[in-house]
Design an enzyme around this catalytic site. Structure first.
Site, PDB file in Angstrom:
ATOM      1  CG  ASP A 115      -2.010  -1.014   1.387  1.00 17.90           C
ATOM      2  OD1 ASP A 115      -2.606  -1.340   0.008  1.00 17.90           O
ATOM      3  OD2 ASP A 115      -2.432  -1.388   2.219  1.00 17.90           O
ATOM      4  CG  ASP A 133      -6.632  -1.578  -1.754  1.00 19.99           C
ATOM      5  OD1 ASP A 133      -6.815  -2.708  -1.885  1.00 19.99           O
ATOM      6  OD2 ASP A 133      -5.602  -1.056  -1.162  1.00 19.99           O
TER       7      ASP A 133
END
Length: 158
Positions: A115, A133
């Site tokens: 991330d 995402d």
């Protein structure tokens, strides 16, 4: 038509993986670059699911989420085959599929998902996320939007 939707999923996977490779090659784990008053780039590793759910589950979550992503991906391909002509629905499924597989690649290869997008307001930080995402979230939004059209896409659809 199916190939168009699978191609879009492949594009999502490619952009997701390239962005993760880029950030991983330029940042060390935990490094943070302030970009805007509300946005930072940061290299984070998420061993859990969305919002780090089950991140501390001792390792079983890697395989649990991998199995879930694999089963969901197969089901999405089945739905895409049946509904490739329904543009909004197929677009939504393609985004979810690309995002799910992008994160699955990380989970299998590294044991965590990379991330790097971090939004915040003052001291309040939204959990870091990635392009996969974003594709999943966008696809979910489009699925909700599509549901208002009243077309049935499930097994009972004729």
């Amino acid at each position: 038509m199916l190939n168009r939707w699978l191609g879009l999923s492949a594009l999502v996977i490619l952009l997701d993986q390239l962005s993760k490779l880029w950030i991983s090659s330029r940042f060390v784990f935990g490094e943070n670059l302030h970009v805007l008053d509300v946005f930072d780039l940061v290299l984070a590793h998420n061993t859990g699911a969305a919002f780090s759910f089950l991140h501390d589950a001792g390792g079983m979550q890697r395989w649990l989420f991998s199995i879930i992503a694999t089963v969901a991906s197969v089901w999405i391909v089945v739905l895409l085959r049946k509904h490739a002509g329904q543009t909004l629905f197929a677009l939504a499924l393609s985004l979810v599929l690309g995002g799910a597989l992008g994160n699955l690649i990380d989970r299998i290869a590294y044991g965590y998902v990379v991330d790097f997008l971090s939004f915040h307001w003052g001291e309040y930080y939204f959990p870091a996320f990635n392009l996969a995402d974003s594709a999943i979230t966008g696809g979910a939004f489009l699925l909700i939007l599509d549901s208002f059209k009243g077309i049935k896409h499930g097994p009972a659809a004729g």
